[in-house]
Design a protein around this motif. Structure first.
Motif, PDB file in Angstrom:
ATOM      1  N   HIS A   1       0.822  -1.202   0.000  1.00  0.00           N
ATOM      2  CA  HIS A   1       0.000   0.000   0.000  1.00  0.00           C
ATOM      3  C   HIS A   1       0.866   1.266   0.000  1.00  0.00           C
ATOM      4  O   HIS A   1       0.520   2.259  -0.645  1.00  0.00           O
ATOM      5  N   SER A   2       1.972   1.240   0.724  1.00  0.00           N
ATOM      6  CA  SER A   2       2.867   2.395   0.736  1.00  0.00           C
ATOM      7  C   SER A   2       3.476   2.620  -0.639  1.00  0.00           C
ATOM      8  O   SER A   2       3.685   3.760  -1.066  1.00  0.00           O
TER       9      SER A   2
ATOM     10  N   HIS B   1       6.910   0.400   5.643  1.00  0.00           N
ATOM     11  CA  HIS B   1       6.468   1.647   5.006  1.00  0.00           C
ATOM     12  C   HIS B   1       7.640   2.364   4.336  1.00  0.00           C
ATOM     13  O   HIS B   1       7.506   2.875   3.217  1.00  0.00           O
ATOM     14  N   VAL B   2       8.782   2.385   4.990  1.00  0.00           N
ATOM     15  CA  VAL B   2       9.970   3.015   4.400  1.00  0.00           C
ATOM     16  C   VAL B   2      10.363   2.290   3.117  1.00  0.00           C
ATOM     17  O   VAL B   2      10.679   2.917   2.095  1.00  0.00           O
ATOM     18  N   THR B   3      10.311   0.949   3.154  1.00  0.00           N
ATOM     19  CA  THR B   3      10.661   0.174   1.955  1.00  0.00           C
ATOM     20  C   THR B   3       9.686   0.458   0.818  1.00  0.00           C
ATOM     21  O   THR B   3      10.080   0.656  -0.339  1.00  0.00           O
TER      22      THR B   3
ATOM     23  N   GLY C   1       8.453   3.283  -4.306  1.00  0.00           N
ATOM     24  CA  GLY C   1       7.543   4.193  -4.995  1.00  0.00           C
ATOM     25  C   GLY C   1       8.132   5.561  -5.254  1.00  0.00           C
ATOM     26  O   GLY C   1       7.410   6.468  -5.685  1.00  0.00           O
ATOM     27  N   ALA C   2       9.424   5.733  -4.958  1.00  0.00           N
ATOM     28  CA  ALA C   2      10.128   6.996  -5.194  1.00  0.00           C
ATOM     29  C   ALA C   2       9.471   8.143  -4.429  1.00  0.00           C
ATOM     30  O   ALA C   2       9.277   9.238  -4.955  1.00  0.00           O
ATOM     31  N   ARG C   3       9.123   7.868  -3.170  1.00  0.00           N
ATOM     32  CA  ARG C   3       8.532   8.896  -2.329  1.00  0.00           C
ATOM     33  C   ARG C   3       9.254   8.925  -0.992  1.00  0.00           C
ATOM     34  O   ARG C   3       9.944   7.979  -0.618  1.00  0.00           O
TER      35      ARG C   3
END
Length: 260
Positions: free
Chosen positions: A102-103, A127-129, A134-136
């Motif tokens: 989802h992240s 979430h960090v991964t 996702g380049a965010r």
């Protein structure tokens, strides 16, 4: 730290008493107390290619209003309607893999309320991964952690509200931990539910915040409690304590309801 409001439908212990009015009243109370966001189920079905089975939630800046028939046109002339900002999407996640997916898609992380501190640490890493793929940028202010909270002047009464055999909170945890025996379920309730007097709950919240190095929003999980008056009192005690501790007076909303 912000406060969000998430109401759990009476689908477990209170299935035979589906009274939604107390939950609606407490949502209005949450808005008056200064809760900054509310979570609402999507009206449209989730896409079939979604990588998880968890339903997505819409994060709203204000309490969801009841939707009814709307005037679409007069004599064939379309009526202009105010388009409300729908807000970002979040999916309650109980597994790091689901949160990572989802992240990666740009959804906001919302960790489920039955996850203990060790599991939450894995959620942040996931979430960090996901954001990296996702380049965010992964921001802790985007992280929402769901927790059931029960505050009472009597700590024994708060514990009974959480752990009683007919408690909707206990039934909710048991439904999501089907293999857990009574001892394991009791331990998970102690680890994941904030309950007790206001100072005790604030100490538990502070320990959670410090153990995770911070997060953005605590999603207050409201169940279909049998004693609506006690649940209302619990929310007022908790909101007063957390808003005084984690937010300045200039950040608080004006109360729009009579709390007496």
């Amino acid at each position: 730290m912000k406060l969000g409001y998430l109401s759990i439908a009476p689908d477990f212990a209170t299935r035979n008493r589906p009274d939604r009015r107390p939950a609606s009243d407490r949502a209005a109370l949450a808005e008056a107390l200064g809760f900054s966001e509310f979570y609402s189920e999507l009206s449209a079905p989730v896409s079939a290619d979604d990588p998880t089975e968890n339903p997505l939630l819409r994060i709203l800046p204000d309490r969801p209003a009841d939707t009814g028939p709307r005037l679409a046109s007069v004599d064939g002339v379309p009526r202009k309607r105010c388009v409300r900002n729908p807000g970002p999407l979040a999916a309650p996640a109980d597994h790091p893999a689901a949160l990572r997916e989802h992240s990666m898609q740009g959804h906001m992380p919302l960790s489920a309320c039955w996850q203990d501190t060790d599991a939450l640490a894995q959620h942040w890493a996931a979430h960090v991964t996901g954001c990296t793929h996702g380049a965010r940028c992964a921001r802790r202010s985007d992280w929402r952690i769901a927790r059931t909270v029960v505050v009472d002047d009597d700590p024994a009464r708060a514990e009974a509200m959480v752990k009683a055999p007919d408690s909707p909170c206990r039934a909710y945890f048991a439904a999501h931990l089907p293999r857990a025996d009574d001892a394991t379920l009791e331990a998970r309730l102690d680890a994941c539910v904030l309950y007790g007097t206001a100072p005790q709950v604030m100490a538990q919240l502070g320990a959670l915040h410090d153990a995770l190095d911070g997060f953005g929003t605590l999603a207050f999980v409201d169940h279909a409690w049998a004693d609506a008056a006690r649940a209302r009192r619990s929310m007022v005690l908790f909101a007063d304590s957390v808003l005084q501790t984690h937010q300045s007076l200039t950040q608080r909303k004006l109360r729009r309801l009579e709390l007496a």
